[in-house]
Design an enzyme around this catalytic site. Structure first.
Site, PDB file in Angstrom:
ATOM      1  CE  LYS A 158      42.837  34.865  47.324  1.00  0.00           C
ATOM      2  NZ  LYS A 158      41.981  33.890  47.001  1.00  0.00           N
ATOM      3  NE  ARG A 194      46.535  32.482  41.651  1.00  0.00           N
ATOM      4  CZ  ARG A 194      46.395  33.588  41.990  1.00  0.00           C
ATOM      5  NH1 ARG A 194      45.984  33.949  43.183  1.00  0.00           N
ATOM      6  NH2 ARG A 194      46.419  34.816  40.835  1.00  0.00           N
TER       7      ARG A 194
END
Length: 293
Positions: free
Chosen positions: A236, A270
């Protein structure tokens, strides 16, 4: 130190009861592998191109140690295109059916905020609902989760994927805001009969990279809610932007922040890169065995 809310009525539980009597054990950290069925996910290499590609990736993730496969047909990157429920189901349902048929023992999570899509996905073979909106984008979602009696991943977000970058100002303490949000949502979930819940702080969702790093540093404070925590940090912007990189070069950074997340009590990672996440868990466990018990 934040105090535990008194009205959530959730007892501490590190296991998730899934359809068919199966139990996902989160007493030790597990890995959720990301399978993007979208053409515009922020990390291009994660986009599944066809069924044979899907099954090959799913098999690789399971062999590498993934406990859960997370399938999504709606891109939630900032500014993503808003697609119809019909298009989301067109992408998602055949993939769920194919993975369920090929790997019937795998735990399948569906990344959707729509109740209609969630219900169809569970009927097709999904085990877990992963809702980025916490029921805020579809008022029927929480009741649907209760009716389906499947575990629910409750994430914190403001706005929508199209607007969330405009909602990063917090009047009060960021972690306190999350605790209050989760407290209220958990009470609502309990009224609908949902008791198997994982909390997702929502890294990158209505949070700047700086806020994301603060949240990661203080993530252990969410333990006051007594539920397992998912850390969705893989590649991210809070990982690659401070380094002046792009998502394709953010694997090393992802390993670093996942290590911090594990030391702050994450129970589900995740990720796009399952083997590396499993290695991270193993090494953290070897070095700090009591931290992951």
């Amino acid at each position: 130190m934040l105090q535990a809310p008194q009205d959530t009525c959730f007892s501490p539980r590190q296991t998730l009861r899934c359809p068919g009597g199966r139990v996902l054990d989160l007493r030790r950290p597990q890995v959720m592998g990301i399978l993007n069925l979208t053409p515009d996910s922020f990390f291009a290499d994660s986009r599944v191109k066809a069924e044979d590609d899907l099954l090959r990736r799913a098999e690789q993730m399971l062999q590498a140690g993934a406990a859960v496969l997370d399938l999504g047909g709606y891109s939630s990157r900032p500014g993503a295109e808003d697609i119809s429920p019909a298009e989301e189901m067109r992408r998602l349902l055949p993939a769920v059916a194919a993975v369920h048929k090929a790997f019937p023992e795998a735990f399948i999570s569906v990344d959707t905020f729509r109740a209609e899509v969630a219900a169809e996905a569970v009927a097709t073979g999904a085990d877990i609902l992963n809702d980025i909106s916490g029921g805020q984008l579809d008022e029927a979602m929480l009741a649907t989760a209760g009716r389906l009696q499947v575990p629910y991943i409750l994430m914190h977000m403001r706005g929508t994927p199209q607007t969330m970058t405009q909602h990063t100002h917090y009047e009060e303490d960021l972690v306190l805001e999350l605790v209050r949000y989760f407290r209220d949502k958990l009470a609502e979930l309990r009224r609908h009969g949902v008791t198997d819940v994982v909390l997702d702080p929502g890294f990158g969702f209505a949070k700047t990279p700086r806020q994301g790093h603060e949240l990661l540093r203080r993530m252990r404070e969410l333990q006051v809610l007594g539920l397992p925590i998912l850390a969705g940090l893989s590649r991210k912007s809070m990982v690659y932007k401070p380094l002046g990189l792009g998502p394709e070069a953010a694997l090393a950074g992802t390993i670093s922040v996942n290590t911090i997340a594990l030391l702050n009590d994450a129970r589900l990672l995740r990720v796009h890169d399952v083997a590396e996440a499993m290695q991270t868990i193993q090494l953290v466990s070897n070095t700090f065995p009591s931290a992951l018990c």
